[in-house]
Design a protein around this motif. Structure first.
Motif, PDB file in Angstrom:
ATOM      1  N   LYS A 153      -3.218  -6.581  17.102  1.00  0.00           N
ATOM      2  CA  LYS A 153      -1.991  -6.549  16.304  1.00  0.00           C
ATOM      3  C   LYS A 153      -2.300  -6.147  14.864  1.00  0.00           C
ATOM      4  O   LYS A 153      -1.594  -5.338  14.263  1.00  0.00           O
ATOM      5  CB  LYS A 153      -1.303  -7.914  16.344  1.00  0.00           C
ATOM      6  CG  LYS A 153       0.017  -7.949  15.613  1.00  0.00           C
ATOM      7  CD  LYS A 153       0.666  -9.310  15.767  1.00  0.00           C
ATOM      8  CE  LYS A 153       1.989  -9.365  15.022  1.00  0.00           C
ATOM      9  NZ  LYS A 153       2.630 -10.689  15.169  1.00  0.00           N
ATOM     10  N   TYR A 170      -1.062  -2.811  12.850  1.00  0.00           N
ATOM     11  CA  TYR A 170      -0.391  -2.873  11.547  1.00  0.00           C
ATOM     12  C   TYR A 170      -1.120  -1.989  10.534  1.00  0.00           C
ATOM     13  O   TYR A 170      -0.494  -1.248   9.768  1.00  0.00           O
ATOM     14  CB  TYR A 170      -0.349  -4.313  11.046  1.00  0.00           C
ATOM     15  CG  TYR A 170       0.094  -4.420   9.611  1.00  0.00           C
ATOM     16  CD1 TYR A 170       1.427  -4.257   9.276  1.00  0.00           C
ATOM     17  CD2 TYR A 170      -0.830  -4.659   8.604  1.00  0.00           C
ATOM     18  CE1 TYR A 170       1.845  -4.333   7.960  1.00  0.00           C
ATOM     19  CE2 TYR A 170      -0.432  -4.727   7.297  1.00  0.00           C
ATOM     20  CZ  TYR A 170       0.908  -4.571   6.973  1.00  0.00           C
ATOM     21  OH  TYR A 170       1.298  -4.645   5.682  1.00  0.00           O
ATOM     22  N   THR A 180      -0.396   1.707  11.269  1.00  0.00           N
ATOM     23  CA  THR A 180       0.976   2.130  10.970  1.00  0.00           C
ATOM     24  C   THR A 180       1.236   2.193   9.472  1.00  0.00           C
ATOM     25  O   THR A 180       1.915   3.096   8.996  1.00  0.00           O
ATOM     26  CB  THR A 180       1.992   1.173  11.613  1.00  0.00           C
ATOM     27  OG1 THR A 180       1.666  -0.155  11.254  1.00  0.00           O
ATOM     28  CG2 THR A 180       1.985   1.298  13.113  1.00  0.00           C
ATOM     29  N   THR A 181       0.686   1.258   8.720  1.00  0.00           N
ATOM     30  CA  THR A 181       0.913   1.299   7.271  1.00  0.00           C
ATOM     31  C   THR A 181       0.214   2.485   6.629  1.00  0.00           C
ATOM     32  O   THR A 181       0.748   3.118   5.717  1.00  0.00           O
ATOM     33  CB  THR A 181       0.429   0.000   6.610  1.00  0.00           C
ATOM     34  OG1 THR A 181      -0.933  -0.254   6.986  1.00  0.00           O
ATOM     35  CG2 THR A 181       1.290  -1.172   7.017  1.00  0.00           C
ATOM     36  N   ARG A 236       5.044  -4.917   4.361  1.00  0.00           N
ATOM     37  CA  ARG A 236       4.975  -6.107   5.207  1.00  0.00           C
ATOM     38  C   ARG A 236       6.353  -6.743   5.370  1.00  0.00           C
ATOM     39  O   ARG A 236       6.718  -7.188   6.464  1.00  0.00           O
ATOM     40  CB  ARG A 236       3.984  -7.118   4.608  1.00  0.00           C
ATOM     41  CG  ARG A 236       2.516  -6.714   4.737  1.00  0.00           C
ATOM     42  CD  ARG A 236       1.605  -7.909   4.487  1.00  0.00           C
ATOM     43  NE  ARG A 236       1.716  -8.413   3.129  1.00  0.00           N
ATOM     44  CZ  ARG A 236       0.968  -7.977   2.102  1.00  0.00           C
ATOM     45  NH1 ARG A 236       0.074  -7.029   2.300  1.00  0.00           N
ATOM     46  NH2 ARG A 236       1.123  -8.497   0.889  1.00  0.00           N
ATOM     47  N   ILE A 246       8.411  -4.680   7.799  1.00  0.00           N
ATOM     48  CA  ILE A 246       8.002  -4.913   9.187  1.00  0.00           C
ATOM     49  C   ILE A 246       8.522  -6.262   9.672  1.00  0.00           C
ATOM     50  O   ILE A 246       8.960  -6.392  10.823  1.00  0.00           O
ATOM     51  CB  ILE A 246       6.466  -4.825   9.311  1.00  0.00           C
ATOM     52  CG1 ILE A 246       6.017  -3.373   9.101  1.00  0.00           C
ATOM     53  CG2 ILE A 246       6.006  -5.328  10.679  1.00  0.00           C
ATOM     54  CD1 ILE A 246       4.522  -3.189   9.065  1.00  0.00           C
ATOM     55  N   ILE A 259       7.879  -4.705  14.403  1.00  0.00           N
ATOM     56  CA  ILE A 259       6.781  -3.748  14.511  1.00  0.00           C
ATOM     57  C   ILE A 259       7.144  -2.557  15.382  1.00  0.00           C
ATOM     58  O   ILE A 259       6.578  -1.474  15.263  1.00  0.00           O
ATOM     59  CB  ILE A 259       5.517  -4.458  15.075  1.00  0.00           C
ATOM     60  CG1 ILE A 259       4.257  -3.621  14.837  1.00  0.00           C
ATOM     61  CG2 ILE A 259       5.692  -4.773  16.548  1.00  0.00           C
ATOM     62  CD1 ILE A 259       3.837  -3.570  13.403  1.00  0.00           C
ATOM     63  N   GLU A 260       8.141  -2.745  16.270  1.00  0.00           N
ATOM     64  CA  GLU A 260       8.533  -1.661  17.172  1.00  0.00           C
ATOM     65  C   GLU A 260       9.424  -0.630  16.478  1.00  0.00           C
ATOM     66  O   GLU A 260       9.700   0.436  17.048  1.00  0.00           O
ATOM     67  CB  GLU A 260       9.255  -2.234  18.394  1.00  0.00           C
ATOM     68  CG  GLU A 260      10.627  -2.852  18.112  1.00  0.00           C
ATOM     69  CD  GLU A 260      10.529  -4.273  17.575  1.00  0.00           C
ATOM     70  OE1 GLU A 260      11.584  -4.862  17.277  1.00  0.00           O
ATOM     71  OE2 GLU A 260       9.392  -4.775  17.455  1.00  0.00           O
ATOM     72  N   MET A 269       8.905   1.311  13.810  1.00  0.00           N
ATOM     73  CA  MET A 269       8.093   1.954  12.788  1.00  0.00           C
ATOM     74  C   MET A 269       8.699   3.254  12.284  1.00  0.00           C
ATOM     75  O   MET A 269       8.521   3.618  11.125  1.00  0.00           O
ATOM     76  CB  MET A 269       6.687   2.211  13.327  1.00  0.00           C
ATOM     77  CG  MET A 269       5.898   0.938  13.640  1.00  0.00           C
ATOM     78  SD  MET A 269       5.934  -0.300  12.320  1.00  0.00           S
ATOM     79  CE  MET A 269       5.299   0.608  10.941  1.00  0.00           C
TER      80      MET A 269
END
Length: 511
Positions: A5, A9, A12-13, A258, A261, A266-267, A269
């Protein structure tokens, strides 16, 4: 699982920060607007908790003070005699009561004026927490003022809740529109308006003689909103700060990501990436006026600031408070007894609340311009009709019923645009940096005009009679013209797209 996880993260960031593309927001994000709104658990909690914990107490403190007025006057007189051996005349008691009522409005104006500084100094969530503290202190003053036999505590309590109310109306719509996705910004923008409207009705109910509106319990009525404050502020440690505030004002980009999100999941994005791109372009905007003087001197912000202040002030000068002030006597002219007229007045308040629930649906489905124009035009007509019918009310039996119908019609259509739109229009016209000043000035205009109505309406009513409603009708007509010629459509547009449309002042062309 936790390592995977964290890795997701991190990827993606990094992807978001490396793929900012300003071209994607040059046109309205109609695709995002047409997507099914994402009501995440945290977003829903923030929306409802802040509304019930902050906006409802604002309305509650407005509506709760009227019914027990005579009881509080008697207590104040007895208290002054007991503590200071001071005997006030009837006019002296009236002046004291006017002070108790008006100090709330003065506090609201001061709280609004400080809202811009507080919103940028402590954050949008920080303003919400400060409001909660002030509401709590005010409730304690109300609860213990009878035990302490202190009129000063009552006055201080009204000042504190006024400060909290002004700060709430200046910052809460801004907070809610900034944490909401584009498709839900209009919906969340009206939460504050709905909360204030609902709070007025709740305050009216709890101040009835059948509930807490008695000689021994009126202080319970004044302080009972603390139950909502405690419930809604308890989980405030998990509420997010506004991502836009963090990204653009504080320059805390990672923290803003953060929070996004947490809010979107998180899905989501792709949606988060789009929002980061919008914030990046706004952060790079050359015009980032944020102080009072900078905003007031900036010619590009003159027109939107005029719109915000006129909408807020016009909302109060459109006669909604005067209607509720005068409706009891109108109901009495229709043949109702005084208690029946008071219940009918409560019914009018309930209609106002019920209609306000249409606001979130309307803001999500209908453009702002037609709603505001429709609402202001219809309300102008109803107010003119009320003045005309009241003037000739003795000439026909059915005029009293017609006047009641006009009052109910005015209340119903008021909530289509005049009621909700002024609360959040500043958040849609201004970018993040100057937004606190705009919202603060709008809220100041609202509280100032509310104070003017409260202080002048009884005198004007005696002097002008039924024609006192004509200026309210004219105000609504002027708001119609202002909307038609100068308000750009903001639904589905990011403020960075709207700002250029009004940057030329009164030479701007609405699109």
């Amino acid at each position: 699982m936790e390592n995977e996880k964290n890795a997701l993260y991190a990827r993606t960031t990094v992807e978001i920060s490396n793929n900012v593309n300003a071209d994607l927001i040059k046109k309205p994000r109609q695709t995002e607007l047409n997507q099914k709104p994402q009501w995440g658990k945290l977003l829903s909690l923030v929306g409802y908790a802040t509304t019930f914990g902050s906006a409802v107490p604002v309305g509650y403190c407005i509506g709760v003070i009227n019914s027990p007025a005579n009881l509080i006057k008697v207590w104040c007189n007895e208290t002054l005699i007991t503590r200071y051996d001071a005997y006030l005349s009837e006019s002296g008691i009236d002046i004291l009561w006017s002070s108790i009522v008006s100090i709330f409005l003065v506090g609201g104006a001061i709280g609004s004026l400080g809202g811009a500084w507080a919103a940028n100094k402590f954050g949008r969530k920080g303003c919400f927490l400060i409001s909660g503290l002030l509401f709590t202190l005010g409730a304690l003053m109300f609860f213990f003022c009878r035990l302490a036999t202190s009129v000063e505590m009552l006055l201080l309590g009204r000042l504190l809740v006024g400060l909290a109310s002004g700060l709430t109306t200046a910052s809460l719509p801004m907070y809610l529109t900034e944490v909401a996705p584009l498709a839900l910004r209009g919906t969340f923008g009206v939460f504050c308006a709905v909360g204030v409207t609902g709070g007025v009705v709740v305050g009216q109910v709890f101040s009835l003689s059948q509930v807490f509106g008695t000689e021994d319990q009126w202080h319970y009525a004044l302080s009972f909103y603390i139950v909502l404050v405690v419930i809604c502020y308890t989980p405030s440690y998990i509420y997010p700060e506004s991502p836009k505030y963090l990204y653009i004002v504080k320059k805390e980009h990672e923290k803003a990501r953060r929070e996004l999100i947490r809010l979107r999941g998180i899905e989501a994005m792709d949606a988060i990436k789009n929002e980061i791109e919008e914030m990046e372009v706004e952060a790079n905007n050359k015009v980032q006026s944020s102080g009072f003087c900078a905003v007031l001197r900036d010619p590009a912000m003159l027109l939107p600031l005029v719109i915000v202040c006129c909408f807020h002030g016009g909302q109060q000068l459109s006669g909604i408070n005067a209607i509720f002030y005068y409706s009891v006597s109108i109901f009495e002219k229709a043949g109702l007894t005084t208690p029946q007229a008071e219940w009918a007045n409560l019914g009018a308040g309930c209609l106002n609340l019920a209609t306000s629930f249409l606001g979130p649906v309307l803001m999500a489905k209908v453009n702002r311009r037609p709603l505001m124009m429709f609402s202001s035009a219809i309300c102008s007509g109803f107010l003119f009709a009320i003045a005309f019918i009241l003037y000739y009310i003795e000439t026909a039996n059915w005029f009293a019923i017609a006047c009641i119908v006009c009052i109910m019609g005015y209340i119903f259509f008021y909530q289509f645009g005049l009621g909700p739109i002024p609360y959040f229009i500043g958040a849609e016209l201004f970018e993040v940096a100057p937004r606190p000043v705009a919202m603060s000035m709008g809220s100041l205009s609202s509280w100032s005009c509310n104070f003017i109505i409260g202080m002048t309406f009884p005198s004007l009513q005696k002097a002008w009679g039924a024609f006192v409603f004509i200026p309210f009708s004219v105000t609504c007509a002027l708001l119609f013209l202002l909307t038609k010629f100068y308000l750009p459509e903001t639904r589905g547009r990011d403020p960075s797209e709207v700002a250029p449309l009004v940057s030329k002042g009164f030479r701007s062309k609405v699109r």
